[in-house]
Design a protein around this motif. Sequence first.
Motif, mmCIF file in Angstrom:
data_model
loop_
_atom_site.group_PDB
_atom_site.id
_atom_site.type_symbol
_atom_site.label_atom_id
_atom_site.label_comp_id
_atom_site.label_asym_id
_atom_site.label_seq_id
_atom_site.Cartn_x
_atom_site.Cartn_y
_atom_site.Cartn_z
ATOM 1 N N LEU A 49 0.854 -1.179 0.000
ATOM 2 C CA LEU A 49 0.000 0.000 0.000
ATOM 3 C C LEU A 49 0.896 1.236 0.000
ATOM 4 O O LEU A 49 1.717 1.414 0.903
ATOM 5 C CB LEU A 49 -0.899 0.010 1.241
ATOM 6 C CG LEU A 49 -1.809 1.236 1.413
ATOM 7 C CD1 LEU A 49 -2.799 1.345 0.254
ATOM 8 C CD2 LEU A 49 -2.552 1.162 2.750
ATOM 9 N N ALA A 68 0.425 -4.278 2.626
ATOM 10 C CA ALA A 68 -1.025 -4.175 2.748
ATOM 11 C C ALA A 68 -1.551 -5.034 3.887
ATOM 12 O O ALA A 68 -2.564 -4.703 4.509
ATOM 13 C CB ALA A 68 -1.684 -4.583 1.434
ATOM 14 N N PRO A 71 -0.460 -2.699 7.630
ATOM 15 C CA PRO A 71 -0.359 -1.260 7.381
ATOM 16 C C PRO A 71 0.058 -0.444 8.596
ATOM 17 O O PRO A 71 0.441 0.717 8.453
ATOM 18 C CB PRO A 71 -1.780 -0.889 6.945
ATOM 19 C CG PRO A 71 -2.653 -1.922 7.563
ATOM 20 C CD PRO A 71 -1.847 -3.186 7.552
ATOM 21 N N ARG A 75 6.833 2.624 8.166
ATOM 22 C CA ARG A 75 6.687 2.959 6.750
ATOM 23 C C ARG A 75 8.046 3.172 6.108
ATOM 24 O O ARG A 75 8.924 3.795 6.684
ATOM 25 C CB ARG A 75 5.800 4.199 6.603
ATOM 26 C CG ARG A 75 6.214 5.396 7.418
ATOM 27 C CD ARG A 75 5.117 6.476 7.459
ATOM 28 N NE ARG A 75 3.963 6.056 8.233
ATOM 29 C CZ ARG A 75 2.872 6.805 8.412
ATOM 30 N NH1 ARG A 75 2.780 7.994 7.847
ATOM 31 N NH2 ARG A 75 1.866 6.364 9.137
ATOM 32 N N VAL A 316 -3.873 3.687 7.960
ATOM 33 C CA VAL A 316 -2.584 4.374 8.065
ATOM 34 C C VAL A 316 -2.822 5.797 8.565
ATOM 35 O O VAL A 316 -3.414 6.609 7.857
ATOM 36 C CB VAL A 316 -1.852 4.423 6.706
ATOM 37 C CG1 VAL A 316 -0.449 4.993 6.888
ATOM 38 C CG2 VAL A 316 -1.786 3.048 6.060
#
Length: 325
Positions: A49, A68, A71, A75, A316
Amino acid sequence: MKKVLTGVLGIVLLLGAGVLYVVQARGGGPAVNARPVMSGQMAIAPGNLYFRNLASGPDEGKLAVVPAGDPSGARQVGELRCDRFATARSTSICLRLKPGSLPPFTEMLVLGPDLKVKHQETLPGTPSRARVSPDGNIVNWTVFVTGDSYSATGFSTRTGLYDLRSTTLLKSIEELPVFVDGKRYFASDINYWGITFAADGNTFYVTMGSKGKTYLIKADYHGYRGNAVAQNVECPSLSPDGRRVAYKQKTADGSWRLAVLDLTSHQVTHPAETRPIDDQPLWRDNGTVLYALHHNTTSDIWSVPANSTGTPTLLVPDASSPASV
């Protein structure tokens, strides 16, 4: 499950460094990332994602990715900065405001699977919407030429296309012949925004605004003509099976709520999300819709079943412009 595991493995292999909590500040900004970030070279892969990172810190505004299936994890970010991002197959589009431009200009970047620039254009206006056709052959965008939101008085948009196969650039579709109730529609105040393509790479849907009304236009790319098929539809997003459109529906108080239109029965369904949205939704699959919800100076990415069951789920935080392969 195999696709998710492949995406996770792809992220692990691409990591060029560990988790970074504190990094050197640039430009006088915060020296600390508000959320855990991993640095490394990014690429487009299934099971991921992608989104614009809005967490405060040196990596704010950069393109980011999480698995995905997880999430909420750290990051990963690269160096690409985008205001709007979309991807399909091996093609991506990045819209970003050109630094120091006055009046504002948007840089439109067409990217390959390694997120390297394959084509670039400079467009007048500020970034608004971006999408890639499911076959990866056509990128499209919407920019604001005046005003800063759809609620602004007298706003104007420019919506365009770039065909990677023929390298054809169409900076605006404002000359698209449109028929409403079987008659050719003419007006001086027509605006188009929010294109979404079907899997055939030819059929697309777009919002047309004119005389205080909004129409969902079903258009033929090669034949270059369109027909109005519904009203009060903004920022449409076609489901993977091509049967439904998720969109913003204007309410009596002037805000928008998430809605889903069945293209065969024309029945409108309202998912369980009742908060106002100002985004072009994204289908995660044929049963789930993703979207950004704004609050204060940031936004978060949420998901909700496309029918009227279930409840919204925060995916997120501090993120916008969700995109997936």
